[in-house]
Design a protein around this motif. Structure first.
Motif, PDB file in Angstrom:
ATOM      1  N   ASP A   5      22.484  12.089  29.565  1.00 29.04           N
ATOM      2  CA  ASP A   5      21.623  13.024  28.664  1.00 29.04           C
ATOM      3  C   ASP A   5      21.656  12.363  27.283  1.00 29.04           C
ATOM      4  O   ASP A   5      22.821  11.791  26.859  1.00 29.04           O
ATOM      5  N   PRO A   6      20.559  12.245  26.679  1.00 27.39           N
ATOM      6  CA  PRO A   6      20.553  11.552  25.344  1.00 27.39           C
ATOM      7  C   PRO A   6      21.541  12.139  24.038  1.00 27.39           C
ATOM      8  O   PRO A   6      21.963  11.104  23.484  1.00 27.39           O
ATOM      9  N   GLU A   7      21.732  13.124  23.923  1.00 24.74           N
ATOM     10  CA  GLU A   7      22.805  13.516  23.083  1.00 24.74           C
ATOM     11  C   GLU A   7      24.097  13.146  23.426  1.00 24.74           C
ATOM     12  O   GLU A   7      24.930  12.635  22.522  1.00 24.74           O
ATOM     13  N   LEU A   8      24.501  13.296  24.869  1.00 21.50           N
ATOM     14  CA  LEU A   8      25.815  12.851  25.340  1.00 21.50           C
ATOM     15  C   LEU A   8      25.828  11.057  24.990  1.00 21.50           C
ATOM     16  O   LEU A   8      26.983  10.637  24.566  1.00 21.50           O
ATOM     17  N   GLN A   9      24.783  10.557  25.469  1.00 19.67           N
ATOM     18  CA  GLN A   9      24.650   8.960  25.000  1.00 19.67           C
ATOM     19  C   GLN A   9      24.734   8.817  23.724  1.00 19.67           C
ATOM     20  O   GLN A   9      25.567   7.754  23.282  1.00 19.67           O
ATOM     21  N   GLN A  10      24.214   9.403  22.700  1.00 22.30           N
ATOM     22  CA  GLN A  10      24.600   9.345  21.265  1.00 22.30           C
ATOM     23  C   GLN A  10      25.906   9.494  20.703  1.00 22.30           C
ATOM     24  O   GLN A  10      26.382   8.608  20.198  1.00 22.30           O
ATOM     25  N   ARG A  11      26.587  10.650  21.434  1.00 27.06           N
ATOM     26  CA  ARG A  11      27.835  10.828  20.841  1.00 27.06           C
ATOM     27  C   ARG A  11      28.702   9.708  21.625  1.00 27.06           C
ATOM     28  O   ARG A  11      29.681   9.175  20.914  1.00 27.06           O
ATOM     29  N   HIS A  14      28.870   6.164  19.746  1.00 25.73           N
ATOM     30  CA  HIS A  14      29.663   6.176  18.458  1.00 25.73           C
ATOM     31  C   HIS A  14      31.112   6.102  18.731  1.00 25.73           C
ATOM     32  O   HIS A  14      31.672   5.888  17.489  1.00 25.73           O
ATOM     33  N   LEU A 127      33.272  13.524  20.372  1.00 28.46           N
ATOM     34  CA  LEU A 127      32.948  14.031  21.848  1.00 28.46           C
ATOM     35  C   LEU A 127      33.927  14.748  22.417  1.00 28.46           C
ATOM     36  O   LEU A 127      34.966  13.837  22.915  1.00 28.46           O
ATOM     37  N   ALA A 143      31.675  19.048  25.087  1.00 27.12           N
ATOM     38  CA  ALA A 143      30.404  18.345  25.265  1.00 27.12           C
ATOM     39  C   ALA A 143      30.279  17.931  26.729  1.00 27.12           C
ATOM     40  O   ALA A 143      28.915  17.706  26.907  1.00 27.12           O
ATOM     41  N   TYR A 144      31.238  17.654  27.066  1.00 27.83           N
ATOM     42  CA  TYR A 144      31.203  16.905  28.579  1.00 27.83           C
ATOM     43  C   TYR A 144      32.490  17.273  29.415  1.00 27.83           C
ATOM     44  O   TYR A 144      33.457  17.428  28.775  1.00 27.83           O
TER      45      TYR A 144
END
Length: 178
Positions: A5-11, A14, A127, A143-144
């Motif tokens: 998921d793009p949001e998970l990828q971004q979190r 970092h 995260l 978030a996950y």
């Protein structure tokens, strides 16, 4: 391997510090107590190697746990975990101290927990992760949610997730097939 998921990828991309609870995350949550009072815990080797790979990729590791079991201290040394906070009743204060020592911002921290005592860190970090059998209220703030249970590869799953998001997983895995 499915797309992140793009949001998970971004979190995950970092993250500079992975923080773990112990009971229910690194273990299955059960505590065996011998007649002499000694606690026995079971750790999964996949989690241990995942942590070593994550550390080799440049991500720091830490534990914040409410209990003080000698077996955990031994495992911390075996794995070379950077920071170990044991017997902690105020995980928020320990988290602030840890971030200062590690030199990281909240958005650069991931935390894996399983119960409401983990929420003071989960709601502040970049995260927040929960294992699938976590308390329902902790699950609401994750978030996950890992597919693997605590003590059964959940930590390895998170290590792989972070490395994948940072673009370091493929190279790390390919080292084993050279």
């Amino acid at each position: 391997m499915q797309t992140l998921d793009p949001e998970l990828q971004q979190r995950a991309a970092h993250i500079k510090l992975l923080i773990l609870d112990v009971d229910g995350v690194l273990t299955d949550g059960r505590i065996f107590i011998r007649d002499n009072g000694e606690e026995i815990k079971s750790f999964h080797t996949l989690d241990g190697h995942g942590l070593k790979m994550l550390q080799a990729s440049g991500v720091q590791t830490a534990i914040i746990t409410g209990r003080d079991a000698p077996s955990v201290g031994i495992r911390v040394k075996q794995l070379g975990i950077n920071y170990y906070f044991k017997g902690i009743s105020d995980k928020r204060a320990a988290y602030e101290e840890l971030r200062a020592k590690a030199g990281v911002e909240e958005g650069e921290c991931a935390f894996v927990g399983d119960d409401v005592v983990d929420l003071p860190v989960m709601v502040r970090c970049g995260l927040p992760v929960a294992v699938p059998d976590a308390h329902w209220f902790a699950l609401q703030h994750a978030a996950y949610i890992t597919k693997h249970a605590g003590g059964a590869g959940a930590v390895r799953e998170v290590c792989d997730l972070i490395m994948r998001a940072k673009g370091t997983l493929g190279a790390a895995l390919n080292e084993y097939i050279k």
